[in-house]
Design a protein around this motif. Sequence first.
Motif, PDB file in Angstrom:
ATOM      1  N   GLY A 250       0.784  -1.229   0.000  1.00 18.94           N
ATOM      2  CA  GLY A 250       0.000   0.000   0.000  1.00 18.94           C
ATOM      3  C   GLY A 250       0.811   1.272   0.000  1.00 18.94           C
ATOM      4  O   GLY A 250       0.249   2.372  -0.079  1.00 18.94           O
ATOM      5  N   GLN A 251       2.126   1.158   0.074  1.00 21.83           N
ATOM      6  CA  GLN A 251       3.001   2.325   0.084  1.00 21.83           C
ATOM      7  C   GLN A 251       3.462   2.635  -1.333  1.00 21.83           C
ATOM      8  O   GLN A 251       4.039   1.786  -2.014  1.00 21.83           O
ATOM      9  CB  GLN A 251       4.222   2.051   0.975  1.00 21.83           C
ATOM     10  CG  GLN A 251       5.278   3.144   0.959  1.00 21.83           C
ATOM     11  CD  GLN A 251       6.529   2.740   1.709  1.00 21.83           C
ATOM     12  OE1 GLN A 251       6.520   1.769   2.463  1.00 21.83           O
ATOM     13  NE2 GLN A 251       7.610   3.472   1.500  1.00 21.83           N
ATOM     14  N   ALA A 252       3.197   3.859  -1.794  1.00 16.33           N
ATOM     15  CA  ALA A 252       3.601   4.249  -3.140  1.00 16.33           C
ATOM     16  C   ALA A 252       5.120   4.223  -3.274  1.00 16.33           C
ATOM     17  O   ALA A 252       5.844   4.629  -2.363  1.00 16.33           O
ATOM     18  CB  ALA A 252       3.074   5.644  -3.472  1.00 16.33           C
ATOM     19  N   ILE A 253       5.586   3.755  -4.406  1.00 12.45           N
ATOM     20  CA  ILE A 253       7.022   3.627  -4.668  1.00 12.45           C
ATOM     21  C   ILE A 253       7.398   4.583  -5.798  1.00 12.45           C
ATOM     22  O   ILE A 253       6.830   4.515  -6.891  1.00 12.45           O
ATOM     23  CB  ILE A 253       7.383   2.178  -5.063  1.00 12.45           C
ATOM     24  CG1 ILE A 253       7.011   1.208  -3.940  1.00 12.45           C
ATOM     25  CG2 ILE A 253       8.856   2.082  -5.411  1.00 12.45           C
ATOM     26  CD1 ILE A 253       7.747   1.434  -2.645  1.00 12.45           C
ATOM     27  N   ASP A 254       8.377   5.474  -5.526  1.00 14.50           N
ATOM     28  CA  ASP A 254       8.757   6.451  -6.549  1.00 14.50           C
ATOM     29  C   ASP A 254      10.254   6.459  -6.837  1.00 14.50           C
ATOM     30  O   ASP A 254      10.759   7.347  -7.523  1.00 14.50           O
ATOM     31  CB  ASP A 254       8.319   7.865  -6.138  1.00 14.50           C
ATOM     32  CG  ASP A 254       9.003   8.345  -4.858  1.00 14.50           C
ATOM     33  OD1 ASP A 254       9.776   7.553  -4.262  1.00 14.50           O
ATOM     34  OD2 ASP A 254       8.775   9.503  -4.474  1.00 14.50           O
ATOM     35  N   SER A 255      11.001   5.457  -6.323  1.00 17.07           N
ATOM     36  CA  SER A 255      12.427   5.376  -6.598  1.00 17.07           C
ATOM     37  C   SER A 255      12.918   3.964  -6.275  1.00 17.07           C
ATOM     38  O   SER A 255      12.274   3.245  -5.499  1.00 17.07           O
ATOM     39  CB  SER A 255      13.209   6.394  -5.758  1.00 17.07           C
ATOM     40  OG  SER A 255      13.209   6.007  -4.392  1.00 17.07           O
ATOM     41  N   PRO A 256      14.048   3.551  -6.834  1.00 11.87           N
ATOM     42  CA  PRO A 256      14.607   2.241  -6.500  1.00 11.87           C
ATOM     43  C   PRO A 256      14.882   2.090  -5.006  1.00 11.87           C
ATOM     44  O   PRO A 256      14.638   1.025  -4.433  1.00 11.87           O
ATOM     45  CB  PRO A 256      15.911   2.200  -7.311  1.00 11.87           C
ATOM     46  CG  PRO A 256      15.664   3.097  -8.475  1.00 11.87           C
ATOM     47  CD  PRO A 256      14.816   4.207  -7.929  1.00 11.87           C
ATOM     48  N   GLN A 257      15.393   3.155  -4.363  1.00 10.50           N
ATOM     49  CA  GLN A 257      15.682   3.067  -2.933  1.00 10.50           C
ATOM     50  C   GLN A 257      14.415   2.875  -2.125  1.00 10.50           C
ATOM     51  O   GLN A 257      14.393   2.129  -1.135  1.00 10.50           O
ATOM     52  CB  GLN A 257      16.421   4.319  -2.457  1.00 10.50           C
ATOM     53  CG  GLN A 257      16.952   4.213  -1.028  1.00 10.50           C
ATOM     54  CD  GLN A 257      17.940   3.065  -0.862  1.00 10.50           C
ATOM     55  OE1 GLN A 257      18.878   2.934  -1.638  1.00 10.50           O
ATOM     56  NE2 GLN A 257      17.727   2.229   0.150  1.00 10.50           N
ATOM     57  N   ALA A 258      13.337   3.517  -2.536  1.00  7.38           N
ATOM     58  CA  ALA A 258      12.060   3.340  -1.839  1.00  7.38           C
ATOM     59  C   ALA A 258      11.593   1.896  -1.941  1.00  7.38           C
ATOM     60  O   ALA A 258      11.046   1.332  -0.977  1.00  7.38           O
ATOM     61  CB  ALA A 258      11.010   4.283  -2.423  1.00  7.38           C
ATOM     62  N   LEU A 259      11.825   1.275  -3.098  1.00  5.11           N
ATOM     63  CA  LEU A 259      11.456  -0.130  -3.266  1.00  5.11           C
ATOM     64  C   LEU A 259      12.316  -1.016  -2.376  1.00  5.11           C
ATOM     65  O   LEU A 259      11.804  -1.926  -1.699  1.00  5.11           O
ATOM     66  CB  LEU A 259      11.615  -0.533  -4.735  1.00  5.11           C
ATOM     67  CG  LEU A 259      11.373  -2.017  -5.057  1.00  5.11           C
ATOM     68  CD1 LEU A 259       9.998  -2.472  -4.579  1.00  5.11           C
ATOM     69  CD2 LEU A 259      11.539  -2.267  -6.554  1.00  5.11           C
ATOM     70  N   VAL A 260      13.615  -0.771  -2.348  1.00  8.84           N
ATOM     71  CA  VAL A 260      14.518  -1.555  -1.496  1.00  8.84           C
ATOM     72  C   VAL A 260      14.106  -1.435  -0.034  1.00  8.84           C
ATOM     73  O   VAL A 260      14.012  -2.435   0.689  1.00  8.84           O
ATOM     74  CB  VAL A 260      15.976  -1.077  -1.682  1.00  8.84           C
ATOM     75  CG1 VAL A 260      16.876  -1.718  -0.631  1.00  8.84           C
ATOM     76  CG2 VAL A 260      16.481  -1.409  -3.076  1.00  8.84           C
ATOM     77  N   ASP A 261      13.838  -0.213   0.409  1.00  7.45           N
ATOM     78  CA  ASP A 261      13.459   0.006   1.811  1.00  7.45           C
ATOM     79  C   ASP A 261      12.152  -0.710   2.149  1.00  7.45           C
ATOM     80  O   ASP A 261      12.013  -1.302   3.233  1.00  7.45           O
ATOM     81  CB  ASP A 261      13.312   1.503   2.085  1.00  7.45           C
ATOM     82  CG  ASP A 261      14.645   2.245   2.019  1.00  7.45           C
ATOM     83  OD1 ASP A 261      15.696   1.575   2.107  1.00  7.45           O
ATOM     84  OD2 ASP A 261      14.627   3.479   1.859  1.00  7.45           O
ATOM     85  N   ALA A 262      11.191  -0.663   1.218  1.00  9.61           N
ATOM     86  CA  ALA A 262       9.898  -1.298   1.468  1.00  9.61           C
ATOM     87  C   ALA A 262      10.025  -2.813   1.544  1.00  9.61           C
ATOM     88  O   ALA A 262       9.390  -3.464   2.390  1.00  9.61           O
ATOM     89  CB  ALA A 262       8.912  -0.906   0.365  1.00  9.61           C
ATOM     90  N   ILE A 263      10.850  -3.394   0.666  1.00  5.53           N
ATOM     91  CA  ILE A 263      11.051  -4.846   0.685  1.00  5.53           C
ATOM     92  C   ILE A 263      11.769  -5.268   1.958  1.00  5.53           C
ATOM     93  O   ILE A 263      11.391  -6.233   2.629  1.00  5.53           O
ATOM     94  CB  ILE A 263      11.854  -5.297  -0.557  1.00  5.53           C
ATOM     95  CG1 ILE A 263      11.028  -5.099  -1.840  1.00  5.53           C
ATOM     96  CG2 ILE A 263      12.285  -6.751  -0.421  1.00  5.53           C
ATOM     97  CD1 ILE A 263       9.766  -5.926  -1.900  1.00  5.53           C
ATOM     98  N   ARG A 264      12.791  -4.516   2.340  1.00  2.00           N
ATOM     99  CA  ARG A 264      13.570  -4.884   3.521  1.00  2.00           C
ATOM    100  C   ARG A 264      12.756  -4.773   4.811  1.00  2.00           C
ATOM    101  O   ARG A 264      13.074  -5.428   5.798  1.00  2.00           O
ATOM    102  CB  ARG A 264      14.806  -3.988   3.614  1.00  2.00           C
ATOM    103  CG  ARG A 264      15.824  -4.262   2.533  1.00  2.00           C
ATOM    104  CD  ARG A 264      17.130  -3.556   2.790  1.00  2.00           C
ATOM    105  NE  ARG A 264      18.165  -4.022   1.906  1.00  2.00           N
ATOM    106  CZ  ARG A 264      19.462  -3.878   2.122  1.00  2.00           C
ATOM    107  NH1 ARG A 264      19.871  -3.260   3.214  1.00  2.00           N
ATOM    108  NH2 ARG A 264      20.350  -4.330   1.261  1.00  2.00           N
ATOM    109  N   ALA A 265      11.726  -3.963   4.790  1.00  2.00           N
ATOM    110  CA  ALA A 265      10.928  -3.745   5.998  1.00  2.00           C
ATOM    111  C   ALA A 265       9.978  -4.900   6.301  1.00  2.00           C
ATOM    112  O   ALA A 265       9.331  -4.906   7.358  1.00  2.00           O
ATOM    113  CB  ALA A 265      10.129  -2.452   5.867  1.00  2.00           C
ATOM    114  N   HIS A 266       9.885  -5.910   5.418  1.00  2.00           N
ATOM    115  CA  HIS A 266       8.923  -7.007   5.620  1.00  2.00           C
ATOM    116  C   HIS A 266       9.583  -8.377   5.489  1.00  2.00           C
ATOM    117  O   HIS A 266       9.199  -9.194   4.640  1.00  2.00           O
ATOM    118  CB  HIS A 266       7.774  -6.885   4.620  1.00  2.00           C
ATOM    119  CG  HIS A 266       6.978  -5.632   4.740  1.00  2.00           C
ATOM    120  ND1 HIS A 266       7.332  -4.443   4.101  1.00  2.00           N
ATOM    121  CD2 HIS A 266       5.855  -5.359   5.452  1.00  2.00           C
ATOM    122  CE1 HIS A 266       6.451  -3.513   4.400  1.00  2.00           C
ATOM    123  NE2 HIS A 266       5.547  -4.025   5.227  1.00  2.00           N
TER     124      HIS A 266
END
Length: 453
Positions: A250-266
Motif C-alpha cells: 500500500g506504500q507508493a514507490i517512486d524510486s529504486p531506494q524506496a522499493l529496497v526500503d519497502a522490501i527490507r521492511a517485511h
Amino acid sequence: MAQWLISAAAFIVAIGVLVSIHEYGHYWFARRLGVRVLRYSIGFGSKLLGWTSRKTGIEYQLAAIPLGGYVKMLDEREGPVAEADKPKAFNRVHPWRRIVIVAAGPGVNIVFAILAYWLVLMLGVSGIKPVLGTPATDSPAARAGIQAQDHVVALAGQPVDDWQDLRLALIDRGLDQRPVQMTVKGENGGQRQLTLDLTHAPSDPERLFGMLGLTLYQPPATPLIGQVQSGSPAAEAGLQRGDAVLSVAGQAIDSPQALVDAIRAHPGQRVPIRIRRDGQTQSVTPKLAQRSNDRDQPVGHLGAAITIDPAAWKDMQTVHRLGPVAAIPAAVHKTWELSVLSVRLIGRMIVGQISWHNVGGPIQIATYAGQSAQIGVVAFISFLAFISINLALINLLPIPVLDGGHLLYYAIEWIRGRPLSEAVQAAGQQAGMVALLMLMAVAFYNDILRLLG
C-alpha cells in the motif's frame, strides 16, 4: 545461461590479457638480462596448443587451466644443465638480475593499468554526479549539515568528478578515522564547507556509507524489475523483467531506494505488490525471504535486480574526458591512488579489521567481468586496469610461492652474499603454498555464498 556465457567469455579474455602481460614482463627481462627462457605458458596443466621457435628454441603454449601462467627458465635446481649453458641459468645470475626479472611481472601490470586508464580518460569516463540524498536521521552526514540534493564538489580539497570518485575518496579517508572537509553545492547553487566526522568510520567499505548515513540522490522515477533469480520469491510470484513497481504493502514507490526500503521492511512476510505490465495494472503477493544485514538484523529479500528508465537519470549522468597530454598525469595519479588504497585495505584485512568476506575468487571476477563487458568497452578496460593493479599487489606479497616471496629471498641473498639454505627455502615454499591454498579456499567459499544469495 546467456549471462553466464558472457561472464565466462569476459573472464577468459580478462585473465588471458592480464596473465599474458604479467608473464611477458618476466619473459622480456629474462631474455634481456642473459637468462635462457625454455617455455612461455598461458595457463597451467596440459598443453592445448603451442609451438617451438626454431630460432630460439623457446616453447610457447596455451594450457588447459586458465587461472595463471608461467615462464620456465633454465635453472640448475630443476634439472641438469650443460656446462656451456650454466652462465645462462637463472640461479647463476647475480641476485639483482633475478630481482629485476621477478619484479618485472607486477611492474608490467602497473604500467598496463596506467596505459588503460590513459585510454579510458581520453575516451571519456561515464558516471553519476555525486549528488546526495536525504541523510539518515542523527547520522554523521546529518550532523555535518548535509541536505538532500547537495552536490559534492570536493573532499579534503580534492575535486570529486562523480559518485565513484566520492566513494573511493571516502573509503580512503575513512581508514584514517579523522574528520574531513567536504565542499558541497546546494540546490540554490551556493557552496558550503562542511566537516564530516569519520572518527568512528568502520574499516569495512561495505559498512561505511550506511554508518555515515550517505546515499545517492535518486530522482523520482518508477523502478523496474530487472533480472529475476530462479527460485526466488520474485520468480514464484510471477514477476518479470520490465515490470514497473507502483506500490508495496500500500506504500507508493517512486524510486529504486524506496522499493529496497519497502522490501527490507517485511522479512519473511507476504506482501502485496502492485505492478504495471504492458500497460495493465495488476497485483502479486510474494512471500519475501529473510536475510541478515551487516548489523545481523533481519531484512526482506525479493530476489530480483532493480533497474530504472535511463531517461529518468539523464540529468544525473556525467562524462569526464581529457586530452592525450592531460590524461597522462591523471592516469598515473589514478593508478597510484587505487594502488595505495588497495594496499591499505589488504593490510586492514590481514589484521582482521576488514572482513574476509570481501575476498572474491574466480566466480566473482567472472561476474564483474561480464557486467563490465555488457556496459561497454570503457567499463571493461577500467575493470582490466583495476584487476591488473590488484594482480600486481597480490603477487608482491612476501609469500614464497608468489613473486614477492622470491624477491624477499633474492634480497636476503644479495645482503648476505649467499642464498638461504635449501631447507629454509623449502620450508618457506611449503608455508607459502599452505597460505595460498587457504586464501583460495576463502575466495571460493565467499563465491559460493554469493551464488547462494
